[in-house]
Design a protein around this motif. Structure first.
Motif: not given
Length: 144
Positions: A125-144
């Motif tokens: 059961q794959f939810n594209r929206a949830d996976f996409s949100n996880e990727c976007v959250n990682w990209i926008s919030r990862h520590a640099r």
């Protein structure tokens, strides 16, 4: 005998110096904001590319493209030699370690099947929206 009240005017040298220093501080803060905005262009580009991924591609291709974009961002943000060598569980652990609000470990089986075999397990059961949100959250919030 009472002295005349001292007039309050902004025409003295002290006020002029204060206004100039305040203006310089505002200009400097604006300059820092522009530098930070330009430095984060890679994040905005990756997020936009994830949002623009076509809905007509398969779920496995969607996962592969999203993880490719996440890897590009990680290569931009962290030591290239360390990040480029990460695969499998080490890669997923790296992602989860650098951003606590997302958990790629929960979807690790799905991610590995999509990337390495090009397919998803049938009962998934794959939810594209949830996976996409996880990727976007990682990209926008990862520590640099």
């Amino acid at each position: 005998m009472e002295a005349d009240p001292i007039p309050f005017t902004m025409e003295t040298v002290g006020w002029q110096i204060l206004f100039v220093l305040t203006g310089l501080l505002i200009c400097y803060l604006g300059y820092l904001f522009v530098l930070k905005y330009q430095a984060n262009q890679y994040r905005r580009t990756a997020i936009q590319e994830i949002k623009n991924l076509e809905s007509s591609i398969t779920d496995a291709a969607f996962i592969t493209q999203c993880m490719f974009l996440v890897k590009q961002v990680a290569l931009e943000s962290y030591d290239r030699n360390k990040v480029a060598a990460l695969t499998g569980e080490k890669w997923i652990s790296f992602l989860d370690k650098h951003e606590k609000s997302v958990s790629f470990k929960e979807n690790s089986e799905i991610i590995f099947k999509a990337i390495y075999k090009g397919e998803l397990p049938e009962s998934t059961q794959f939810n594209r929206a949830d996976f996409s949100n996880e990727c976007v959250n990682w990209i926008s919030r990862h520590a640099r």
